[in-house]
Design a protein around this motif. Sequence first.
Motif, PDB file in Angstrom:
ATOM      1  N   THR A  40       0.849  -1.180   0.000  1.00  0.00           N
ATOM      2  CA  THR A  40       0.000   0.000   0.000  1.00  0.00           C
ATOM      3  C   THR A  40       0.887   1.233   0.000  1.00  0.00           C
ATOM      4  OG1 THR A  40      -1.652  -1.227   1.255  1.00  0.00           O
ATOM      5  CG2 THR A  40      -1.893   1.161   1.190  1.00  0.00           C
ATOM      6  N   THR A  41       0.607   2.158  -0.905  1.00  0.00           N
ATOM      7  CA  THR A  41       1.395   3.386  -1.018  1.00  0.00           C
ATOM      8  C   THR A  41       1.063   4.319   0.149  1.00  0.00           C
ATOM      9  OG1 THR A  41      -0.267   4.503  -2.359  1.00  0.00           O
ATOM     10  CG2 THR A  41       1.404   3.214  -3.542  1.00  0.00           C
ATOM     11  N   PRO A  42       1.902   5.340   0.377  1.00  0.00           N
ATOM     12  CA  PRO A  42       1.598   6.299   1.452  1.00  0.00           C
ATOM     13  C   PRO A  42       0.242   6.992   1.284  1.00  0.00           C
ATOM     14  CG  PRO A  42       3.874   6.519   0.764  1.00  0.00           C
ATOM     15  CD  PRO A  42       3.224   5.563  -0.198  1.00  0.00           C
ATOM     16  N   ASP A  43      -0.241   7.127   0.029  1.00  0.00           N
ATOM     17  CA  ASP A  43      -1.561   7.731  -0.177  1.00  0.00           C
ATOM     18  C   ASP A  43      -2.670   6.669  -0.233  1.00  0.00           C
ATOM     19  OD1 ASP A  43      -0.587   6.810  -2.585  1.00  0.00           O
ATOM     20  OD2 ASP A  43      -1.361   8.482  -3.763  1.00  0.00           O
ATOM     21  N   ASN A  44      -2.402   5.493   0.333  1.00  0.00           N
ATOM     22  CA  ASN A  44      -3.371   4.420   0.556  1.00  0.00           C
ATOM     23  C   ASN A  44      -3.890   3.745  -0.713  1.00  0.00           C
ATOM     24  OD1 ASN A  44      -4.279   2.966   2.705  1.00  0.00           O
ATOM     25  ND2 ASN A  44      -6.227   4.036   2.858  1.00  0.00           N
ATOM     26  N   LYS A  45      -3.053   3.636  -1.742  1.00  0.00           N
ATOM     27  CA  LYS A  45      -3.420   2.908  -2.951  1.00  0.00           C
ATOM     28  C   LYS A  45      -2.774   1.526  -2.911  1.00  0.00           C
ATOM     29  CE  LYS A  45      -3.841   6.961  -5.864  1.00  0.00           C
ATOM     30  NZ  LYS A  45      -3.320   7.681  -7.026  1.00  0.00           N
ATOM     31  N   TYR A  63      20.977 -15.200 -16.080  1.00  0.00           N
ATOM     32  CA  TYR A  63      19.718 -14.871 -15.424  1.00  0.00           C
ATOM     33  C   TYR A  63      19.616 -13.402 -15.044  1.00  0.00           C
ATOM     34  CZ  TYR A  63      19.784 -19.899 -15.188  1.00  0.00           C
ATOM     35  OH  TYR A  63      19.875 -21.222 -15.524  1.00  0.00           O
ATOM     36  N   GLY A  64      18.400 -12.903 -15.130  1.00  0.00           N
ATOM     37  CA  GLY A  64      18.098 -11.533 -14.744  1.00  0.00           C
ATOM     38  C   GLY A  64      16.709 -11.473 -14.131  1.00  0.00           C
ATOM     39  N   ILE A  65      16.267 -10.253 -13.844  1.00  0.00           N
ATOM     40  CA  ILE A  65      14.974 -10.054 -13.191  1.00  0.00           C
ATOM     41  C   ILE A  65      14.216  -8.938 -13.904  1.00  0.00           C
ATOM     42  CG2 ILE A  65      13.810  -9.356 -11.056  1.00  0.00           C
ATOM     43  CD1 ILE A  65      16.276 -10.460  -9.552  1.00  0.00           C
ATOM     44  N   ARG A  66      12.946  -9.194 -14.157  1.00  0.00           N
ATOM     45  CA  ARG A  66      12.034  -8.171 -14.682  1.00  0.00           C
ATOM     46  C   ARG A  66      11.078  -7.826 -13.547  1.00  0.00           C
ATOM     47  NH1 ARG A  66       9.952 -10.787 -18.888  1.00  0.00           N
ATOM     48  NH2 ARG A  66      11.434  -9.802 -20.284  1.00  0.00           N
ATOM     49  N   ALA A  67      10.873  -6.544 -13.315  1.00  0.00           N
ATOM     50  CA  ALA A  67       9.950  -6.099 -12.276  1.00  0.00           C
ATOM     51  C   ALA A  67       8.852  -5.242 -12.898  1.00  0.00           C
ATOM     52  CB  ALA A  67      10.699  -5.295 -11.219  1.00  0.00           C
ATOM     53  N   VAL A  68       7.618  -5.485 -12.462  1.00  0.00           N
ATOM     54  CA  VAL A  68       6.466  -4.732 -12.958  1.00  0.00           C
ATOM     55  C   VAL A  68       5.609  -4.345 -11.761  1.00  0.00           C
ATOM     56  CG1 VAL A  68       4.378  -4.853 -14.383  1.00  0.00           C
ATOM     57  CG2 VAL A  68       6.454  -5.990 -15.142  1.00  0.00           C
ATOM     58  N   VAL A  69       5.162  -3.090 -11.741  1.00  0.00           N
ATOM     59  CA  VAL A  69       4.220  -2.624 -10.726  1.00  0.00           C
ATOM     60  C   VAL A  69       2.891  -2.361 -11.411  1.00  0.00           C
ATOM     61  CG1 VAL A  69       3.684  -0.848  -9.025  1.00  0.00           C
ATOM     62  CG2 VAL A  69       6.041  -1.534  -9.374  1.00  0.00           C
ATOM     63  N   LYS A  70       1.816  -2.923 -10.834  1.00  0.00           N
ATOM     64  CA  LYS A  70       0.469  -2.724 -11.374  1.00  0.00           C
ATOM     65  C   LYS A  70      -0.413  -2.077 -10.318  1.00  0.00           C
ATOM     66  CE  LYS A  70       0.754  -6.749 -14.387  1.00  0.00           C
ATOM     67  NZ  LYS A  70       0.159  -8.044 -14.721  1.00  0.00           N
ATOM     68  N   ASP A  71      -1.325  -1.242 -10.772  1.00  0.00           N
ATOM     69  CA  ASP A  71      -2.259  -0.614  -9.848  1.00  0.00           C
ATOM     70  C   ASP A  71      -3.464  -1.525  -9.608  1.00  0.00           C
ATOM     71  OD1 ASP A  71      -3.853  -0.343 -12.119  1.00  0.00           O
ATOM     72  OD2 ASP A  71      -3.626   1.831 -12.241  1.00  0.00           O
ATOM     73  N   ALA A  72      -4.447  -1.033  -8.875  1.00  0.00           N
ATOM     74  CA  ALA A  72      -5.618  -1.847  -8.523  1.00  0.00           C
ATOM     75  C   ALA A  72      -6.435  -2.248  -9.750  1.00  0.00           C
ATOM     76  CB  ALA A  72      -6.489  -1.093  -7.529  1.00  0.00           C
TER      77      ALA A  72
END
Length: 113
Positions: A40-45, A63-72
């Motif tokens: 949860t983000t500081p603004d509650n998302k 080997y490597g890493i892929r990172a993805v951030v998704k919203d609600a």
Amino acid sequence: MFYDGRELFDVISREINLPDSSKAKNCIAEGFLRYIYEFTTPDNKKMTVEYTLTVSDDIYSPYGIRAVVKDADNRIVDRGEIHRRYATLSECTMKMLMMVHEVILPCTLDYVM
């Protein structure tokens, strides 16, 4: 509804027990290929982060890493990748687990790794 891969394949997964002090919640490891958790983000998302294993044709560090951030709404908010960084699968998966504990986001992958 979004596709999570479990509908068609029998994916080995397990819940990861995180310390109570961790900002990451509900972490699931799927095989050695992916770690998914919520925070949860500081603004509650509510956001979801996915770390996925990547493989290249490098002989010494494939080997490597892929990172993805998704919203609600399951929209990609941020993404990042590091390639050819790890020599073994265990090294890569341990790094992904560390990133869950520390809530490392894609924008900081290059600095942290």
